[in-house]
Scaffold this active site. Structure first.
Site: not given
Ligand code: GLY
Length: 259
Positions: A167, A254
Protein backbone atom coordinates in the site's frame (compact mmCIF):
# COMPACT_ATOMS: atom_id res chain seq x y z
CA UNK A 1 -3.80 15.24 31.34
CA UNK A 2 -1.42 15.64 28.42
CA UNK A 3 -1.36 18.82 26.40
CA UNK A 4 -2.10 17.81 22.82
CA UNK A 5 -3.32 19.44 19.64
CA UNK A 6 -6.49 17.47 18.92
CA UNK A 7 -7.25 16.87 15.28
CA UNK A 8 -8.86 13.47 15.60
CA UNK A 9 -11.35 12.69 18.35
CA UNK A 10 -12.37 9.12 17.56
CA UNK A 11 -11.06 5.87 16.14
CA UNK A 12 -12.73 2.68 15.00
CA UNK A 13 -10.90 -0.63 15.48
CA UNK A 14 -11.91 -4.26 15.02
CA UNK A 15 -10.65 -7.05 17.25
CA UNK A 16 -8.50 -9.61 15.46
CA UNK A 17 -10.16 -13.01 15.05
CA UNK A 18 -8.60 -16.45 15.31
CA UNK A 19 -8.75 -16.54 11.51
CA UNK A 20 -6.03 -13.87 11.45
CA UNK A 21 -3.64 -16.78 10.82
CA UNK A 22 -5.18 -16.97 7.33
CA UNK A 23 -4.60 -13.29 6.59
CA UNK A 24 -3.10 -12.35 3.23
CA UNK A 25 0.68 -12.27 3.38
CA UNK A 26 3.25 -11.23 0.80
CA UNK A 27 6.15 -12.73 2.76
CA UNK A 28 6.65 -15.94 4.70
CA UNK A 29 7.90 -14.60 8.04
CA UNK A 30 5.43 -16.83 9.89
CA UNK A 31 1.78 -16.93 10.92
CA UNK A 32 0.52 -14.46 13.51
CA UNK A 33 0.11 -15.82 17.04
CA UNK A 34 -3.53 -15.08 17.90
CA UNK A 35 -3.03 -14.53 21.66
CA UNK A 36 -0.09 -12.25 21.06
CA UNK A 37 -2.05 -10.36 18.39
CA UNK A 38 -4.85 -9.81 20.91
CA UNK A 39 -2.36 -8.44 23.47
CA UNK A 40 -0.77 -6.15 20.91
CA UNK A 41 -4.20 -4.95 19.80
CA UNK A 42 -5.04 -4.02 23.41
CA UNK A 43 -1.79 -2.04 23.66
CA UNK A 44 -2.64 -0.31 20.40
CA UNK A 45 -6.07 0.69 21.73
CA UNK A 46 -4.43 2.06 24.88
CA UNK A 47 -2.05 4.14 22.76
CA UNK A 48 -4.97 5.61 20.80
CA UNK A 49 -6.75 6.44 24.05
CA UNK A 50 -3.59 8.04 25.42
CA UNK A 51 -3.63 10.31 22.35
CA UNK A 52 -7.09 11.48 23.41
CA UNK A 53 -9.24 9.34 21.11
CA UNK A 54 -12.54 7.71 21.97
CA UNK A 55 -12.10 4.21 20.56
CA UNK A 56 -15.05 2.33 19.08
CA UNK A 57 -14.17 -1.36 19.35
CA UNK A 58 -15.92 -3.70 16.91
CA UNK A 59 -16.05 -7.46 17.50
CA UNK A 60 -13.90 -9.87 15.53
CA UNK A 61 -15.46 -11.32 12.40
CA UNK A 62 -13.96 -14.73 11.71
CA UNK A 63 -15.22 -14.72 8.12
CA UNK A 64 -12.66 -12.07 7.22
CA UNK A 65 -9.09 -12.86 8.34
CA UNK A 66 -7.83 -9.36 7.45
CA UNK A 67 -10.77 -7.45 8.91
CA UNK A 68 -8.76 -6.09 11.86
CA UNK A 69 -7.16 -3.82 9.22
CA UNK A 70 -10.18 -1.52 9.18
CA UNK A 71 -8.30 1.38 7.62
CA UNK A 72 -8.66 -0.17 4.17
CA UNK A 73 -12.45 -0.14 4.23
CA UNK A 74 -13.21 3.58 4.24
CA UNK A 75 -11.81 7.05 3.77
CA UNK A 76 -13.10 9.35 6.48
CA UNK A 77 -12.92 13.06 5.67
CA UNK A 78 -14.33 15.75 7.96
CA UNK A 79 -17.56 16.06 5.92
CA UNK A 80 -18.03 12.76 4.16
CA UNK A 81 -17.16 9.08 4.44
CA UNK A 82 -16.29 7.09 1.34
CA UNK A 83 -16.65 3.31 1.54
CA UNK A 84 -13.96 1.63 -0.56
CA UNK A 85 -13.99 -1.49 -2.73
CA UNK A 86 -10.96 -3.61 -1.79
CA UNK A 87 -8.85 -5.00 -4.59
CA UNK A 88 -8.27 -8.19 -2.59
CA UNK A 89 -11.28 -10.44 -3.31
CA UNK A 90 -11.18 -11.99 0.18
CA UNK A 91 -11.65 -8.51 1.67
CA UNK A 92 -14.63 -7.16 -0.31
CA UNK A 93 -17.12 -8.40 2.32
CA UNK A 94 -15.44 -6.17 4.91
CA UNK A 95 -17.27 -3.15 3.47
CA UNK A 96 -20.74 -4.44 4.41
CA UNK A 97 -19.62 -5.13 7.99
CA UNK A 98 -18.14 -1.64 8.57
CA UNK A 99 -20.91 0.34 6.80
CA UNK A 100 -23.33 0.37 9.74
CA UNK A 101 -20.70 1.73 12.13
CA UNK A 102 -19.71 4.45 9.67
CA UNK A 103 -23.40 5.40 9.33
CA UNK A 104 -23.51 6.05 13.09
CA UNK A 105 -21.09 8.95 12.58
CA UNK A 106 -21.65 10.22 9.02
CA UNK A 107 -24.79 11.54 7.25
CA UNK A 108 -23.00 11.70 3.93
CA UNK A 109 -21.60 8.39 2.70
CA UNK A 110 -20.31 7.72 -0.82
CA UNK A 111 -19.17 4.41 -2.31
CA UNK A 112 -16.59 3.23 -4.83
CA UNK A 113 -18.20 1.01 -7.45
CA UNK A 114 -16.73 -1.85 -9.52
CA UNK A 115 -14.76 -2.07 -11.71
CA UNK A 116 -13.08 0.51 -9.48
CA UNK A 117 -11.05 -0.95 -6.64
CA UNK A 118 -9.37 0.97 -3.85
CA UNK A 119 -8.09 0.25 -0.34
CA UNK A 120 -7.64 3.24 1.93
CA UNK A 121 -4.20 2.05 3.02
CA UNK A 122 -3.34 3.50 -0.38
CA UNK A 123 -4.57 6.96 0.59
CA UNK A 124 -2.55 9.53 2.52
CA UNK A 125 -4.34 12.63 3.79
CA UNK A 126 -2.48 15.95 3.84
CA UNK A 127 -5.07 18.53 4.85
CA UNK A 128 -7.47 18.81 1.91
CA UNK A 129 -5.12 16.89 -0.39
CA UNK A 130 -5.26 13.11 -0.71
CA UNK A 131 -2.46 11.12 -2.36
CA UNK A 132 -3.67 7.83 -3.83
CA UNK A 133 -1.24 5.00 -4.60
CA UNK A 134 -1.96 2.97 -7.72
CA UNK A 135 -1.06 -0.37 -6.18
CA UNK A 136 -2.08 -3.95 -6.90
CA UNK A 137 -5.15 -3.28 -4.75
CA UNK A 138 -6.11 0.17 -6.09
CA UNK A 139 -6.73 0.62 -9.79
CA UNK A 140 -6.99 3.79 -11.89
CA UNK A 141 -10.79 3.54 -12.05
CA UNK A 142 -11.04 3.34 -8.25
CA UNK A 143 -8.63 6.26 -7.82
CA UNK A 144 -10.55 8.33 -10.40
CA UNK A 145 -13.86 7.67 -8.66
CA UNK A 146 -12.29 8.71 -5.35
CA UNK A 147 -10.81 11.87 -6.88
CA UNK A 148 -14.24 12.81 -8.36
CA UNK A 149 -15.87 12.41 -4.95
CA UNK A 150 -13.14 14.43 -3.22
CA UNK A 151 -13.43 17.22 -5.77
CA UNK A 152 -17.19 17.39 -5.27
CA UNK A 153 -16.62 18.09 -1.57
CA UNK A 154 -13.96 20.73 -2.23
CA UNK A 155 -10.90 18.52 -1.74
CA UNK A 156 -8.18 17.24 -4.06
CA UNK A 157 -6.87 13.81 -5.01
CA UNK A 158 -3.61 12.94 -6.75
CA UNK A 159 -2.70 9.50 -8.15
CA UNK A 160 0.78 8.20 -7.30
CA UNK A 161 2.43 5.50 -9.41
CA UNK A 162 3.96 2.67 -7.38
CA UNK A 163 5.37 -0.81 -8.04
CA UNK A 164 7.06 -2.15 -4.95
CA UNK A 165 5.03 -1.88 -1.77
CA UNK A 166 1.64 -3.31 -0.80
CA UNK A 167 0.00 0.00 0.00
CA UNK A 168 1.06 3.64 -0.35
CA UNK A 169 1.24 3.97 3.42
CA UNK A 170 3.39 0.83 3.67
CA UNK A 171 6.22 3.20 2.84
CA UNK A 172 4.95 6.61 3.82
CA UNK A 173 3.35 8.57 6.65
CA UNK A 174 2.39 12.20 7.02
CA UNK A 175 3.29 13.67 10.41
CA UNK A 176 1.54 17.01 9.80
CA UNK A 177 3.72 20.19 9.88
CA UNK A 178 4.70 19.50 6.23
CA UNK A 179 6.72 16.47 7.32
CA UNK A 180 6.75 12.99 5.77
CA UNK A 181 8.35 9.74 6.86
CA UNK A 182 9.46 8.13 3.60
CA UNK A 183 11.01 4.84 2.50
CA UNK A 184 12.06 3.09 -0.65
CA UNK A 185 10.17 3.82 -3.86
CA UNK A 186 8.57 7.02 -2.54
CA UNK A 187 11.86 8.80 -1.84
CA UNK A 188 12.10 10.11 -5.38
CA UNK A 189 8.42 10.74 -6.03
CA UNK A 190 8.21 14.30 -7.48
CA UNK A 191 4.96 15.11 -5.66
CA UNK A 192 6.62 14.52 -2.29
CA UNK A 193 9.60 16.81 -2.86
CA UNK A 194 7.60 19.77 -1.49
CA UNK A 195 7.66 18.16 1.99
CA UNK A 196 10.38 17.85 4.58
CA UNK A 197 11.32 14.17 4.28
CA UNK A 198 12.49 11.92 7.12
CA UNK A 199 14.24 9.19 5.15
CA UNK A 200 13.90 5.67 6.54
CA UNK A 201 16.52 3.10 5.56
CA UNK A 202 15.50 -0.02 3.62
CA UNK A 203 16.26 -2.13 6.71
CA UNK A 204 13.66 -0.18 8.71
CA UNK A 205 11.20 0.41 5.86
CA UNK A 206 8.34 -1.20 7.82
CA UNK A 207 8.54 1.71 10.29
CA UNK A 208 7.74 4.22 7.55
CA UNK A 209 4.20 3.22 8.48
CA UNK A 210 4.26 5.29 11.66
CA UNK A 211 1.14 7.09 12.78
CA UNK A 212 0.62 10.73 13.75
CA UNK A 213 -2.25 11.27 16.16
CA UNK A 214 -2.81 14.63 17.82
CA UNK A 215 0.88 15.54 18.05
CA UNK A 216 2.11 12.12 19.13
CA UNK A 217 3.61 9.60 16.73
CA UNK A 218 3.08 5.88 17.17
CA UNK A 219 6.17 3.98 15.97
CA UNK A 220 6.39 0.19 15.66
CA UNK A 221 8.62 -1.60 18.17
CA UNK A 222 12.05 -2.67 16.95
CA UNK A 223 13.00 0.24 14.70
CA UNK A 224 15.28 2.44 16.83
CA UNK A 225 16.72 4.52 14.01
CA UNK A 226 13.31 5.56 12.73
CA UNK A 227 12.15 6.35 16.26
CA UNK A 228 15.23 8.54 16.81
CA UNK A 229 14.74 10.21 13.43
CA UNK A 230 11.14 11.12 14.23
CA UNK A 231 12.11 12.36 17.69
CA UNK A 232 14.94 14.45 16.22
CA UNK A 233 12.31 16.23 14.12
CA UNK A 234 10.59 17.30 17.35
CA UNK A 235 7.87 14.67 17.80
CA UNK A 236 7.03 12.69 20.92
CA UNK A 237 6.79 9.00 20.10
CA UNK A 238 4.89 6.04 21.52
CA UNK A 239 6.27 2.59 20.71
CA UNK A 240 3.73 -0.13 19.95
CA UNK A 241 4.58 -3.76 19.22
CA UNK A 242 2.94 -4.88 15.96
CA UNK A 243 5.05 -7.98 15.27
CA UNK A 244 2.04 -10.27 14.77
CA UNK A 245 0.29 -7.90 12.35
CA UNK A 246 3.49 -7.37 10.42
CA UNK A 247 3.54 -11.08 9.55
CA UNK A 248 0.52 -10.44 7.34
CA UNK A 249 1.60 -7.03 6.02
CA UNK A 250 -0.31 -5.01 8.61
CA UNK A 251 1.02 -1.87 10.22
CA UNK A 252 0.04 0.82 12.70
CA UNK A 253 -2.18 2.83 10.38
CA UNK A 254 -4.02 -0.25 9.04
CA UNK A 255 -5.40 -1.07 12.49
CA UNK A 256 -7.73 1.93 12.84
CA UNK A 257 -9.91 4.51 11.17
CA UNK A 258 -9.24 7.90 12.73
CA UNK A 259 -11.64 10.84 12.41
N1 GLY B 1 -2.97 -8.76 5.14
C1 GLY B 1 -3.36 -7.45 4.86
C2 GLY B 1 -3.71 -7.28 3.45
O1 GLY B 1 -3.11 -7.95 2.62
O2 GLY B 1 -4.58 -6.55 3.08
Amino acid sequence: MIDIKAKFTKAIVRMPGKSIVEGLASTSIGKPDYDKALEQHQEYIKALQYCGLEVIILPADERYPDSTFVEDTALLTPDCAILTNPGAKSRTGEIAIIAETIADFYDSIETIEPPGTIEAGDIMMVGNDFYIGLSERTNKEGANQMIDILQRIGMNGFPIAMNEMLHLKSGLSYLENNCLVVAKEFLNEPRFQQFKQLEVSSEEAYAANSLWINDRVLVPKGFPNTKALIESAGYKTIVVDTSEFRKIDGGLSCLSLRF
